[in-house]
Design a protein around this motif. Structure first.
Motif, mmCIF file in Angstrom:
data_model
loop_
_atom_site.group_PDB
_atom_site.id
_atom_site.type_symbol
_atom_site.label_atom_id
_atom_site.label_comp_id
_atom_site.label_asym_id
_atom_site.label_seq_id
_atom_site.Cartn_x
_atom_site.Cartn_y
_atom_site.Cartn_z
ATOM 1 N N ASP A 89 1.094 -1.051 -0.537
ATOM 2 C CA ASP A 89 -0.050 0.060 0.124
ATOM 3 C C ASP A 89 0.584 0.831 -0.318
ATOM 4 O OD1 ASP A 89 -2.464 -0.830 0.384
ATOM 5 O OD2 ASP A 89 -1.973 -1.467 2.616
ATOM 6 N N LEU A 90 2.192 1.464 0.530
ATOM 7 C CA LEU A 90 2.879 2.641 0.359
ATOM 8 C C LEU A 90 2.742 3.294 -0.745
ATOM 9 C CD1 LEU A 90 6.238 0.953 2.395
ATOM 10 C CD2 LEU A 90 3.773 1.951 3.145
ATOM 11 N N ASP A 91 2.737 3.324 -1.550
ATOM 12 C CA ASP A 91 2.628 4.253 -3.300
ATOM 13 C C ASP A 91 1.550 5.169 -3.211
ATOM 14 O OD1 ASP A 91 5.105 3.390 -3.841
ATOM 15 O OD2 ASP A 91 4.379 1.857 -5.748
ATOM 16 N N ALA A 92 0.294 4.574 -3.195
ATOM 17 C CA ALA A 92 -0.844 4.774 -2.627
ATOM 18 C C ALA A 92 -1.240 5.347 -1.776
ATOM 19 C CB ALA A 92 -2.343 3.376 -2.859
ATOM 20 N N LEU A 93 -0.713 4.752 -0.140
ATOM 21 C CA LEU A 93 -0.592 5.506 1.151
ATOM 22 C C LEU A 93 0.653 7.216 0.762
ATOM 23 C CD1 LEU A 93 -1.133 6.446 4.309
ATOM 24 C CD2 LEU A 93 1.287 5.335 4.178
ATOM 25 N N ALA A 94 1.372 7.470 -0.813
ATOM 26 C CA ALA A 94 2.159 8.571 -0.508
ATOM 27 C C ALA A 94 1.044 9.659 -1.324
ATOM 28 C CB ALA A 94 3.670 7.728 -1.442
ATOM 29 N N LEU A 95 -0.082 8.512 -2.432
ATOM 30 C CA LEU A 95 -0.552 9.864 -3.284
ATOM 31 C C LEU A 95 -1.119 10.225 -2.631
ATOM 32 C CD1 LEU A 95 -0.297 6.952 -6.455
ATOM 33 C CD2 LEU A 95 0.060 9.071 -5.977
ATOM 34 N N PHE A 112 -2.240 15.910 1.726
ATOM 35 C CA PHE A 112 -1.522 17.382 2.132
ATOM 36 C C PHE A 112 -0.706 17.983 1.268
ATOM 37 C CE2 PHE A 112 -2.933 14.555 6.365
ATOM 38 C CZ PHE A 112 -3.623 15.207 6.712
ATOM 39 N N PRO A 113 -1.516 18.403 0.630
ATOM 40 C CA PRO A 113 -0.761 19.072 -1.241
ATOM 41 C C PRO A 113 0.752 19.788 -0.096
ATOM 42 C CG PRO A 113 -2.805 19.784 -0.539
ATOM 43 C CD PRO A 113 -3.105 19.362 0.353
ATOM 44 N N GLU A 114 0.652 20.759 0.252
ATOM 45 C CA GLU A 114 1.474 21.529 0.939
ATOM 46 C C GLU A 114 2.744 21.049 1.469
ATOM 47 O OE1 GLU A 114 -1.448 23.662 2.527
ATOM 48 O OE2 GLU A 114 -2.224 23.987 -0.173
ATOM 49 N N GLU A 115 2.360 19.851 2.232
ATOM 50 C CA GLU A 115 3.564 19.540 3.245
ATOM 51 C C GLU A 115 3.276 17.790 3.130
ATOM 52 O OE1 GLU A 115 3.938 21.499 6.589
ATOM 53 O OE2 GLU A 115 5.648 23.418 5.378
ATOM 54 N N PRO A 116 2.772 16.690 2.177
ATOM 55 C CA PRO A 116 2.836 16.078 2.358
ATOM 56 C C PRO A 116 4.470 15.706 3.019
ATOM 57 C CG PRO A 116 3.336 16.254 0.099
ATOM 58 C CD PRO A 116 3.098 17.477 1.000
ATOM 59 N N TYR A 117 3.858 14.042 3.386
ATOM 60 C CA TYR A 117 5.098 13.386 3.935
ATOM 61 C C TYR A 117 6.634 12.874 2.705
ATOM 62 C CZ TYR A 117 3.655 12.464 8.753
ATOM 63 O OH TYR A 117 3.411 13.006 10.594
ATOM 64 N N PRO A 118 7.280 12.821 3.250
ATOM 65 C CA PRO A 118 7.985 12.018 1.726
ATOM 66 C C PRO A 118 7.955 10.937 1.620
ATOM 67 C CG PRO A 118 9.316 13.633 3.369
ATOM 68 C CD PRO A 118 7.821 13.153 4.005
ATOM 69 N N TYR A 119 7.645 9.715 0.702
ATOM 70 C CA TYR A 119 7.410 9.066 1.113
ATOM 71 C C TYR A 119 8.997 7.488 1.690
ATOM 72 C CZ TYR A 119 7.755 4.003 -0.734
ATOM 73 O OH TYR A 119 7.554 2.769 -0.625
ATOM 74 N N PHE A 120 9.992 8.328 2.159
ATOM 75 C CA PHE A 120 10.643 7.385 2.559
ATOM 76 C C PHE A 120 9.896 7.887 4.632
ATOM 77 C CE2 PHE A 120 12.655 11.420 3.668
ATOM 78 C CZ PHE A 120 13.226 11.751 4.681
ATOM 79 N N VAL A 121 9.648 8.965 4.489
ATOM 80 C CA VAL A 121 9.375 8.422 6.230
ATOM 81 C C VAL A 121 8.290 7.928 6.519
ATOM 82 C CG1 VAL A 121 7.977 10.139 7.866
ATOM 83 C CG2 VAL A 121 9.765 10.858 6.100
ATOM 84 N N LEU A 122 7.177 7.653 5.534
ATOM 85 C CA LEU A 122 6.310 6.960 5.397
ATOM 86 C C LEU A 122 6.086 5.790 5.894
ATOM 87 C CD1 LEU A 122 3.837 8.698 2.678
ATOM 88 C CD2 LEU A 122 3.080 8.602 5.333
ATOM 89 N N ARG A 123 7.569 5.181 4.299
ATOM 90 C CA ARG A 123 8.089 3.620 4.293
ATOM 91 C C ARG A 123 8.406 3.624 6.161
ATOM 92 N NH1 ARG A 123 8.834 -1.364 2.310
ATOM 93 N NH2 ARG A 123 9.547 -2.227 4.234
ATOM 94 N N GLN A 124 9.285 4.396 6.619
ATOM 95 C CA GLN A 124 10.190 3.886 7.787
ATOM 96 C C GLN A 124 8.312 3.969 9.111
ATOM 97 O OE1 GLN A 124 12.364 7.929 8.039
ATOM 98 N NE2 GLN A 124 14.089 6.043 7.741
ATOM 99 N N MET A 125 7.813 4.834 8.645
ATOM 100 C CA MET A 125 6.579 4.819 10.038
ATOM 101 C C MET A 125 5.700 2.985 9.649
ATOM 102 S SD MET A 125 6.439 7.809 11.771
ATOM 103 C CE MET A 125 6.666 9.348 11.475
ATOM 104 N N TYR A 126 5.309 3.225 8.302
ATOM 105 C CA TYR A 126 5.058 1.697 8.207
ATOM 106 C C TYR A 126 6.376 0.815 9.120
ATOM 107 C CZ TYR A 126 4.543 -2.678 5.878
ATOM 108 O OH TYR A 126 4.410 -4.078 6.140
ATOM 109 N N ASP A 127 7.649 1.047 8.974
ATOM 110 C CA ASP A 127 8.132 -0.160 9.775
ATOM 111 C C ASP A 127 8.392 -0.150 11.021
ATOM 112 O OD1 ASP A 127 9.441 -1.008 7.174
ATOM 113 O OD2 ASP A 127 10.966 0.727 6.992
ATOM 114 N N VAL A 128 8.444 1.279 11.200
ATOM 115 C CA VAL A 128 8.194 1.021 12.947
ATOM 116 C C VAL A 128 7.120 1.086 13.805
ATOM 117 C CG1 VAL A 128 8.692 2.721 15.317
ATOM 118 C CG2 VAL A 128 10.236 2.728 13.303
ATOM 119 N N TYR A 129 5.362 1.237 13.232
ATOM 120 C CA TYR A 129 4.428 1.400 13.496
ATOM 121 C C TYR A 129 3.120 0.563 12.849
ATOM 122 C CZ TYR A 129 6.647 5.130 16.295
ATOM 123 O OH TYR A 129 7.424 6.273 17.062
#
Length: 159
Positions: free
Chosen positions: A22-28, A34-51
């Motif tokens: 789901d990570l690609d779809a989650l980033a989209l 949050f178009p002005e300040e979305p999480y970078p993909y790598f942050v979402l990836r790390q959040m998935y890994d940690v939480y």
């Protein structure tokens, strides 16, 4: 009573934990929410890994329509809502509440005692949602919380 349009009637939203696929779809979704300040993909990836157990999505079978992301201290004394996003076309239908109620229930279940979040002071709809869930706001807005001009209101819920 009128019938829902076929597209609405046939669609079932499923609340579930995010998967690696789901990570690609989650980033989209995050970029749309949050178009002005979305999480970078790598942050979402790390959040998935940690939480992974505290990153929930709403899925209609074709696309992700919402998500909530929570970070919890190892001692489970406190959690932070790090993100709650709903696609523009699905806002106002109670999906943010549904995600928040589910994640708050999960946090209660593991013994978390306090949940905090930040919200833009101008986001009246989100503030109202959080207040109806029992969150209370700090007395003052925190100036430059996320950097120059990025003021935030901190809200707290004791579980």
């Amino acid at each position: 009573m009128t019938a829902l349009p076929a597209r609405r009637a046939a669609r079932q939203l499923r609340l579930r934990s995010v998967t690696e696929a789901d990570l690609d779809a989650l980033a989209l979704l995050d970029r749309e929410a949050f178009p002005e300040e979305p999480y970078p993909y790598f942050v979402l990836r790390q959040m998935y890994d940690v939480y992974p157990d505290h990153l929930l999505v709403l899925d209609d079978g074709t696309a992700l329509k919402g998500y909530v992301l929570v970070g919890t201290r190892p001692d489970k004394s406190r959690s932070w809502i790090l993100g709650l996003g709903i696609t523009r076309d699905e806002r106002g239908r109670g999906y943010g509440r549904r995600l928040m109620e589910e994640v708050l229930g999960r946090l209660r279940g593991i013994g978390v005692r306090e949940v905090l979040l930040t919200v833009a002071p101008s986001n009246a709809a989100a503030i109202l949602l959080y207040e109806t869930l029992g969150f209370t706001a700090e007395q003052t807005v925190r100036k430059d919380y996320f950097g120059p001009g990025a003021d935030r209101l901190v809200m707290r819920l004791r579980l």
